[in-house]
Scaffold this active site. Structure first.
Site, mmCIF file in Angstrom:
data_model
loop_
_atom_site.group_PDB
_atom_site.id
_atom_site.type_symbol
_atom_site.label_atom_id
_atom_site.label_comp_id
_atom_site.label_asym_id
_atom_site.label_seq_id
_atom_site.Cartn_x
_atom_site.Cartn_y
_atom_site.Cartn_z
ATOM 1 N N HIS A 145 0.811 -1.218 0.000
ATOM 2 C CA HIS A 145 0.000 0.000 0.000
ATOM 3 C C HIS A 145 0.848 1.273 0.000
ATOM 4 O O HIS A 145 0.371 2.318 0.454
ATOM 5 C CB HIS A 145 -0.957 0.024 1.205
ATOM 6 C CG HIS A 145 -2.077 -0.969 1.116
ATOM 7 N ND1 HIS A 145 -1.912 -2.316 1.219
ATOM 8 C CD2 HIS A 145 -3.414 -0.788 0.951
ATOM 9 C CE1 HIS A 145 -3.067 -2.940 1.117
ATOM 10 N NE2 HIS A 145 -3.997 -2.032 0.943
ATOM 11 N N ASP A 193 0.768 -0.700 -7.399
ATOM 12 C CA ASP A 193 0.253 -0.944 -6.063
ATOM 13 C C ASP A 193 -0.978 -1.845 -6.148
ATOM 14 O O ASP A 193 -1.782 -1.708 -7.069
ATOM 15 C CB ASP A 193 -0.113 0.403 -5.419
ATOM 16 C CG ASP A 193 -0.327 0.292 -3.921
ATOM 17 O OD1 ASP A 193 -1.342 -0.315 -3.512
ATOM 18 O OD2 ASP A 193 0.517 0.805 -3.173
ATOM 19 N N GLU A 307 -13.810 -9.049 -0.205
ATOM 20 C CA GLU A 307 -14.514 -7.751 -0.196
ATOM 21 C C GLU A 307 -14.850 -7.354 -1.638
ATOM 22 O O GLU A 307 -14.576 -6.237 -2.075
ATOM 23 C CB GLU A 307 -13.635 -6.683 0.465
ATOM 24 C CG GLU A 307 -13.129 -7.084 1.847
ATOM 25 C CD GLU A 307 -12.344 -6.000 2.557
ATOM 26 O OE1 GLU A 307 -11.431 -5.435 1.935
ATOM 27 O OE2 GLU A 307 -12.649 -5.709 3.730
ATOM 28 N N GLU A 323 -19.316 -2.515 1.304
ATOM 29 C CA GLU A 323 -18.457 -1.745 2.206
ATOM 30 C C GLU A 323 -18.747 -0.249 2.073
ATOM 31 O O GLU A 323 -18.959 0.258 0.976
ATOM 32 C CB GLU A 323 -16.986 -2.039 1.858
ATOM 33 C CG GLU A 323 -16.011 -1.376 2.820
ATOM 34 C CD GLU A 323 -14.540 -1.664 2.471
ATOM 35 O OE1 GLU A 323 -14.268 -2.692 1.828
ATOM 36 O OE2 GLU A 323 -13.697 -0.827 2.844
ATOM 37 N N CYS A 401 -10.326 2.057 7.502
ATOM 38 C CA CYS A 401 -10.442 2.847 6.271
ATOM 39 C C CYS A 401 -11.748 3.637 6.214
ATOM 40 O O CYS A 401 -11.775 4.764 5.724
ATOM 41 C CB CYS A 401 -10.319 1.954 5.046
ATOM 42 S SG CYS A 401 -11.414 0.524 5.061
#
Lengths: 639, 639
Positions: A145, A193, A307, A323, A401
């Site tokens: 990340h 990333d 997710e 989410e 987050c």
């Protein structure tokens, strides 16, 4: 809290296309200001959460991590590898909040944390307080990340300079971005990333600074995905949006937040590079997502595992992941498509996500958050994983987050209300507000979404111009009154009012708020035979505590057409309009109570009549955690 | 392959209660032998897989890990921390296969691998080739699987000595068990393994050796769970079956395989300690699982996240996890309850799991495996995670628990056919076989599950005794003919035939194989308004490749009552009976093709008639991977 002066006219927006991009220009937080009503109350609640968020960042160790990296403290960094990003999202929230309601206490915190971030930056521009303590720089990008954190730093920096004029964080961001260009640019290190966001951020930094390298790097990162670079990192490439190049994809897949952050960045890229082909592809991807992979609430991502988005129509309400961050990413993507195209569809989508999938993510008090937003919770739910709705909202998470993401979105919400184009002012979302474009300023007064009337008064007009008002696709029977003359307004489009406006001119848009009984696409297997209730932009939900003592919410069916009343209760849940409907209990035939259940029973028996009471979905789980459902079986002949 | 001599009369069973326990005694593989028909073909296919499994264990590094631990090779162990358990499950499979069909090649492999395992054991009895290379012994038991591996080693050792008389592995197991007793016994180290199985294994080692310490340790491990010992290990205690003590639980929860391995072990414990209270609690837990957390296929565990049981009635067919190992664990639990209680319910449950949830886990060729067993796959499924059915079955997995688990279950299958009690022979499952209890021996000849008749001929009778035949709960209209006299047989119970049997006596049990149209419990929301087809013990599934070119399997509804025909096709899928039904296409209304999908459309329109063809669920995904569904919407008035 005393107030501080604000720069104006700088375009206080998260996404501010250059003039070369054409399309829509957001008004910015200085020219779009929410003055009261529904969203002002939500913003005020979350503003308290922003202040409290600083304590959470201290408690969870995120700030201490930066102190260690800055050499101001000893120790090992703690928390997830993306811990820095929570600080940056919080800084971004502070910036937008400064534009919304300047306050010395926040400014002081902002300066302290900004100085800490600057101190943690390495000589060469590299900045991360956690990753280098756990491995070589950039040696594990799919999971480290490092670009993700850089992206959030850049977004915070752009917000800060736009809202406060303070270049402190921007200088850090530029050094970091230059370091990224020097390290990854022109294929120097061919890695990306695992979690997109840096693409959106780099385009915005290009917009802020004019440095072409940042736009080029955003394009390079965007186009590097989809070739299986991350195939050996423990997840399918689809998880990382790395299975299909964004220019070849026909839908979204994998981790939902990653997917929509990537496409939002790609939309920025298409906008700034004038790439109409890429834009058209992204529009098709959004369409596919919206038509086949989106919950009624605008929730995105049906799978807990990864997710992730599921297959088309894999939209089970009980295990909906949806989410909170995915709704936020969905809003960001739709907003960028709206800026590029001016299509009312995207404003409709934003409205659905804002009022439902996003807003349910935060408590009415503004200090507790859902990570996961299902559309059904059965009665008597037992303990479950950390992020389960069975526990109710929580103050913070190990993986935190969502809370600062809600904070930055809520603080900057007014920017989504309206845009300007060369020929006028477009109003996309309705709230009591002042809105100002070059040629026209209006004041909006409304009790939306509770009341149908939206009153717009012209407060300034420089020559003839157009005022465009979105008529939501759900607003069948909408009408507009201008200068005493009323006419119908076409749902699913922008109503265009062109005239030589004068201060004092009034426009009243009326969006009928009849309760709507909706069904899902026939392929949405998990809610077959069910209906849900909507009123205006709000999806409704039945919550256990609103039903009579004899009502078993897991065993009811609704009488279609019976949901007629919408009655406002100012005392309830900070003021909500309740919807009531008639239902019947479905009694479980006796044979299901003996073995072997699947083979013996017939359909349920229609039992006694019950009254069913629904609240707006966003307000659920603010009193208790028990049975809740959006979709309810409907009585009648089907399929 | 030449044959080798086998010991007989030793009770060649995986679970062999002591005489003190009372209840049922399994016949063992020397006295229950499958002689042909449906299961013989499945066993022969998987027998090839057992041989090939040795190559996989070599290729994946499991055997090399043991060589490193034995000092016979250099290097670091590879693969998951429970890699040894795959070797042990394979060794157990070899043992049962030796009993089923002795062969020199397997015996040679067994001796080689047994010697390797023995060489890898530490002086003090500790044995694990992976865990100590990754941390201190027993320092991370919730995740290190050290007891789990020990459990599988013990089970393999017991199988080996029972089937071959070879004490090689048993000596290793006894040293290991003594080491466990010395380390953990009497609360010396108060820790339990995150993954149960050692409980079942220790009880069986007690049964084999008579050493009370092993039974005591099994009880200690069983009762230590449920007090949050594993609360700080990254998952909710429920995941590890550590939220509620097994003596207080009212249902199953968390990781499905862990949950049912634990309850199976607890059932063994209850049996050997004569703990009727514990047994009654376990019966209630099984009932709750079967009634509310079990798929039509007998599949257990609906959640991918945590490979876990969901809430009651959370049984979505598309994302059913239903791990093959969970079906195996479910069979083990039900078998132990059957041994303890003699209740036909458990034999019914075993039949459902065997023919459906378990058997679907392995390809017809016997060499490819499903980890996950959903009840629906939509058309055009895209790539997904490693274990996704969207790829079809696979030869082996990084996490390879399922393949050797299928091997040991299939090789030892005959043990599940029948038991004896003091007053006779009980037949639980039907297959062509020879079955021998103390007083009675019968030969069973049947083409079950394709044909309804099961013929039992007495081949030996020592005085009067009872023959008890399970009549499945689904077998409405069943009848039995003895000595030319026919009479009805009550479904869901054992038919008792008591007489002075003579060699040559014939019994014919007829189980009607009409196609049954079944519905789910009304609370099973995800399949509301749907029906499924069953025939005999088989759940049926509609697979894309069997439908007409014009049939869109995602868009069909079934005409209830139309599924009448069952026609056998010996050439198809190694011989299956097809079921056909009439259906109609459900046409998606035009309005769903435009925005915003959830709010505009009505119910689907009933379109053209189609023929629908169903195959047994276990046989799906042997030709192609495309749309498949067990549950199909039914036309008609509902709910």
């Amino acid at each position: 809290m005393s107030t501080v002066a604000l720069p104006t006219g700088r375009g206080l927006s998260a996404a501010r296309p250059t003039s070369a991009a054409g399309g829509h220009t957001p008004l910015g937080l200085d020219r779009a200001r929410i003055t009261g009503g529904f969203w002002a109350a939500r913003q005020d609640a979350v503003a308290g959460g922003i202040r409290w968020g600083h304590e959470q960042l201290e408690r969870a160790g995120n700030l201490q991590n930066l102190r260690i990296a800055a050499g101001q403290a000893e120790g090992e960094p703690v928390g997830p590898v993306f811990a820095d990003s929570d600080v940056y999202k919080w800084l971004e929230a502070v910036a937008w909040e400064q534009a919304r309601r300047p306050a010395e206490d926040l400014l002081t915190l902002q300066r302290e944390v900004t100085a800490l971030v600057a101190a943690a930056q390495h000589e060469d521009g590299y900045l991360n307080s956690v990753a280098p303590a756990r491995g070589e720089r950039y040696s594990n990008l799919p999971w480290s990340h490092e670009h993700y954190c850089a992206g959030h730093l850049i977004q915070a920096a752009v917000a800060q300079v736009r809202c406060t004029g303070d270049r402190g964080l921007l200088d850090v961001a530029v050094r970091l971005a230059d370091h990224l260009v020097a390290t990854f640019g022109r294929d120097l290190q061919h890695d990306v990333d695992g979690h997109p966001v840096v693409e959106m951020a780099l385009v915005e930094l290009y917009r802020e600074t004019g440095t072409q390298d940042y736009l080029d790097l955003a394009r390079y990162f965007t186009d590097s995905r989809g070739h299986g670079l991350m195939a050996s990192y423990g997840k399918e490439p689809a998880y990382f949006s790395d299975r299909v190049p964004v220019r070849e994809a026909t839908t979204v897949e994998g981790h939902a937040v990653r997917a929509v952050y990537l496409t939002a960045g790609a939309t920025d890229l298409a906008t700034e590079t004038g790439d109409r082909e890429l834009l058209a592809l992204l529009e098709r991807q959004f369409d596919a997502m919206w038509a086949t992979k989106t919950y009624l609430t605008g929730g995105l991502g049906s799978r807990w595992e990864g997710e992730a988005f599921g297959e088309p129509y894999e939209l089970g309400p009980d295990r909906a992941y949806a989410e909170t961050c995915a709704a936020i990413g969905g809003i960001q993507w739709a907003w960028r498509l709206l800026l590029a195209t001016g299509s009312a569809h995207y404003a409709d989508a934003i409205e659905r996500m804002l009022f439902n999938g996003f807003l349910a993510g935060v408590s009415l008090a503004g200090t507790e958050y859902f990570y996961v937003n299902p559309l059904q919770l059965r009665g008597g739910a037992t303990a479950d994983e950390n992020r389960s709705p069975a526990h109710g909202r929580r103050g913070w998470f190990d993986c935190a987050c969502c809370p600062p993401n809600v904070m930055r979105t809520m603080a900057g919400l007014a920017d989504l209300l309206a845009t300007s184009t060369s020929d006028g002012l477009w109003v996309h979302q309705y709230a009591s507000a002042t809105l100002e474009s070059g040629a026209l300023a209006v004041e909006v007064v409304t009790n939306y979404p509770w009341d149908p009337e939206i009153r717009l008064s012209v407060t300034r007009a420089d020559g003839p111009s157009a005022l465009r008002l979105r008529v939501p696709a759900w607003a069948s029977g909408a009408s507009v009154t201008v200068a005493g003359e009323s006419r119908p307004a076409e749902p699913g489009s922008y109503l265009t009012l062109e005239r030589a406006w004068q201060p004092g001119d009034e426009v009243v848009l009326t969006l009928p708020l009849d309760v709507r009984t909706v069904t899902a696409h026939p392929r949405a297997d998990a809610v077959r035979g069910c209906v849900a209730l909507e009123r205006g932009p709000l999806v409704y939900a039945f919550e256990h505590c609103d039903q009579g003592a004899d009502v078993r919410l897991d065993d009811v069916a609704l009488v279609p057409g019976s949901a007629a009343r919408g009655e406002h209760h100012p005392e309830l849940l900070e003021g909500v309009t309740l919807v009531t409907a008639r239902g019947r209990h479905l009694d479980v035939p006796e044979e299901y109570r003996s073995w072997p259940w699947p083979t013996a029973g017939g359909p349920p028996e229609v039992g006694e009549e019950v009254d069913l009471v629904a609240i707006p979905y966003y307000a659920w789980a603010n009193r208790e955690i028990d049975a809740m459902r959006v979709w309810v079986p409907a009585l009648g002949d089907r399929p």
